[in-house]
Enzyme design. Structure first.
Site, PDB file in Angstrom:
ATOM      1  N   GLU A   1      11.399  -6.457  -9.097  1.00 20.24           N
ATOM      2  CA  GLU A   1      10.777  -5.483  -8.887  1.00 20.24           C
ATOM      3  C   GLU A   1      11.085  -3.961 -10.541  1.00 20.24           C
ATOM      4  OE1 GLU A   1       6.884  -4.703  -6.725  1.00 20.24           O
ATOM      5  OE2 GLU A   1       8.508  -4.238  -5.336  1.00 20.24           O
TER       6      GLU A   1
ATOM      7  N   SER B   1       3.621  -2.157 -12.274  1.00 23.58           N
ATOM      8  CA  SER B   1       2.163  -2.206 -13.103  1.00 23.58           C
ATOM      9  C   SER B   1       1.627  -3.558 -13.422  1.00 23.58           C
ATOM     10  CB  SER B   1       2.637  -1.503 -14.401  1.00 23.58           C
ATOM     11  OG  SER B   1       3.187  -0.077 -13.591  1.00 23.58           O
TER      12      SER B   1
ATOM     13  N   GLU C   1      11.984   1.976  -4.085  1.00 26.62           N
ATOM     14  CA  GLU C   1      11.881   2.937  -3.453  1.00 26.62           C
ATOM     15  C   GLU C   1      12.603   3.520  -1.584  1.00 26.62           C
ATOM     16  OE1 GLU C   1       7.217   3.094  -2.872  1.00 26.62           O
ATOM     17  OE2 GLU C   1       7.215   2.837  -5.556  1.00 26.62           O
TER      18      GLU C   1
ATOM     19  N   GLY D   1       5.058   1.938 -10.841  1.00 25.03           N
ATOM     20  CA  GLY D   1       4.394   2.768 -10.620  1.00 25.03           C
ATOM     21  C   GLY D   1       4.047   3.374 -12.311  1.00 25.03           C
TER      22      GLY D   1
ATOM     23  N   TRP E   1       0.919  -0.933   0.181  1.00 26.26           N
ATOM     24  CA  TRP E   1       0.105   0.218  -0.210  1.00 26.26           C
ATOM     25  C   TRP E   1       0.994   1.336   0.034  1.00 26.26           C
ATOM     26  CZ3 TRP E   1      -4.647  -0.741   4.091  1.00 26.26           C
ATOM     27  CH2 TRP E   1      -5.704  -2.214   3.714  1.00 26.26           C
ATOM     28  N   LYS E   2       2.154   0.933  -0.179  1.00 23.74           N
ATOM     29  CA  LYS E   2       3.187   2.456   0.825  1.00 23.74           C
ATOM     30  C   LYS E   2       2.331   3.078   1.260  1.00 23.74           C
ATOM     31  CE  LYS E   2       4.351   1.582  -4.658  1.00 23.74           C
ATOM     32  NZ  LYS E   2       4.826   1.975  -5.809  1.00 23.74           N
TER      33      LYS E   2
ATOM     34  N   HIS F   1      13.089  -2.207  -0.677  1.00 26.97           N
ATOM     35  CA  HIS F   1      12.347  -2.220  -2.695  1.00 26.97           C
ATOM     36  C   HIS F   1      12.659  -0.581  -2.530  1.00 26.97           C
ATOM     37  CE1 HIS F   1       8.853   0.474  -4.119  1.00 26.97           C
ATOM     38  NE2 HIS F   1       8.088  -0.444  -3.577  1.00 26.97           N
TER      39      HIS F   1
ATOM     40  N   GLY G   1       0.820  -2.840  -6.501  1.00 26.96           N
ATOM     41  CA  GLY G   1       1.256  -1.020  -5.517  1.00 26.96           C
ATOM     42  C   GLY G   1      -0.135  -0.862  -5.769  1.00 26.96           C
ATOM     43  N   GLY G   2      -0.130   0.210  -6.891  1.00 28.52           N
ATOM     44  CA  GLY G   2      -1.592   0.138  -7.227  1.00 28.52           C
ATOM     45  C   GLY G   2      -2.639   0.341  -7.453  1.00 28.52           C
TER      46      GLY G   2
HETATM   47  C1  PEP Z   1       5.314  -2.194  -6.071  1.00 29.52           C
HETATM   48  O1  PEP Z   1       5.769  -0.897  -5.080  1.00 29.52           O
HETATM   49  O2  PEP Z   1       6.135  -2.927  -5.280  1.00 29.52           O
HETATM   50  C2  PEP Z   1       4.684  -1.755  -7.088  1.00 29.52           C
HETATM   51  C3  PEP Z   1       5.212  -2.573  -8.169  1.00 29.52           C
HETATM   52  O3  PEP Z   1       4.277  -1.092  -7.180  1.00 29.52           O
HETATM   53  P1  PEP Z   1       2.751  -0.749  -8.852  1.00 29.52           P
HETATM   54  O4  PEP Z   1       2.496  -2.254  -9.004  1.00 29.52           O
HETATM   55  O5  PEP Z   1       1.931   0.234  -8.428  1.00 29.52           O
HETATM   56  O6  PEP Z   1       4.319  -0.177 -10.210  1.00 29.52           O
END
Ligand code: PEP
Length: 252
Positions: free
Chosen positions: A168, A214, A98, A174, A10-11, A96, A235-236
């Site tokens: 990832e 994504s 980020e 994202g 969920w970040k 992660h 994520g999203g």
């Molecule tokens: C994530 O933050 O681990 C991720 C995969 O984000 P998203 O699905 O939004 O690309």
């Protein structure tokens, strides 16, 4: 046998009540039916204890998005793996992109974090992946290999066997630009071969390697059909109950 897993990161989203509402919606949509994969929700620290209580008796497990590389003490603002364990959570994301990009987390710090998580009987979900430039320069395999070697390959085999990995690619997170199923499979197979070479074929075969970047209800099925892709870190799409549940059901 390795597990299939769909995990929602969920970040830094959802206030306290909003988080409980979203998790409850997901739980209700899943309706306690038998699932083809394990389901994990990774909300912010503020949600952990209440979310563990609210999901009790359901198929949904709870985890944190980060933890300190220190055990305890004068580290203002940090949250230790032991604290996370005390909430009843069972997983922790480590590394992660980020955290690596915006908070300067290095391979050495991530190695300590993985050790802290394991020492507290939690399961690390260790993230790795290349930047766009590294892929364009055809360095994605060496970058990923170094990330894994530097943070994980000093673990004894019995500890490595407790990890979940998540590939990832940074350019896919994202951005709406998903890796193709072929690109994901190629990297997952490469990582599995590296694990087999360092440890053994059984450990490699039993390690769950998730794809993240994504992933959404339209592309999840094709990604999850790849033989070395054991699910997704989302994520999203994890912030919308119906989308997250559709991704879980992509395994059916
Ligand atoms: C994530 O933050 O681990 C991720 C995969 O984000 P998203 O699905 O939004 O690309």
């Amino acid at each position: 046998m390795r597990k299939n897993i769909v995990a929602g990161n969920w970040k830094m989203n959802k206030l306290f009540d909003e988080g409980l509402e979203l998790a409850t919606q997901i739980k209700e949509l899943l309706n306690n039916e038998p699932l083809p994969c394990e389901v994990i929700i990774l909300p912010s620290f503020i949600h952990l204890p209440c979310m563990v209580d609210a999901m009790e008796g359901s198929v949904i497990k709870i985890g944190a998005q980060n933890c300190s590389d220190k055990a305890a003490g004068a580290y203002t603002g940090e949250v230790s793996a032991a604290m996370i364990k005390s909430t009843g959570a069972s997983y922790v994301i480590v590394g992660h992109s980020e955290r690596r990009q915006y908070y300067g987390e290095t391979s050495a710090m991530l190695k300590n974090k993985v050790e802290m998580v394991l020492a507290n009987n939690l399961t690390p979900i260790f993230c790795f992946g290349e930047m766009l430039r590294e892929r364009e320069e055809n360095r994605h395999f060496s970058v990923v290999k170094a990330q894994i070697e530097e943070s994980l390959f000093s673990l004894p085999a019995e500890d490595f066997a407790r990890l979940v990995l998540a590939y990832e690619p940074v350019w896919a997170i994202g951005t709406g630009k998903t890796a193709t199923a072929g690109q994901a499979q190629e990297m997952h197979a490469f990582v599995r071969a590296a694990i087999a070479a360092k440890y053994n074929a059984t450990i490699a075969d039993n390690t769950s390697i998730l794809y993240g970047g994504s992933c959404n209800p339209s592309n999840a099925r094709e990604l999850f059909l790849q033989p070395d892709v054991d699910g997704g870190l989302i994520g999203g799409s994890a912030l919308v109950a119906n989308d997250f549940v559709s991704i879980i059901k992509a395994f059916l």
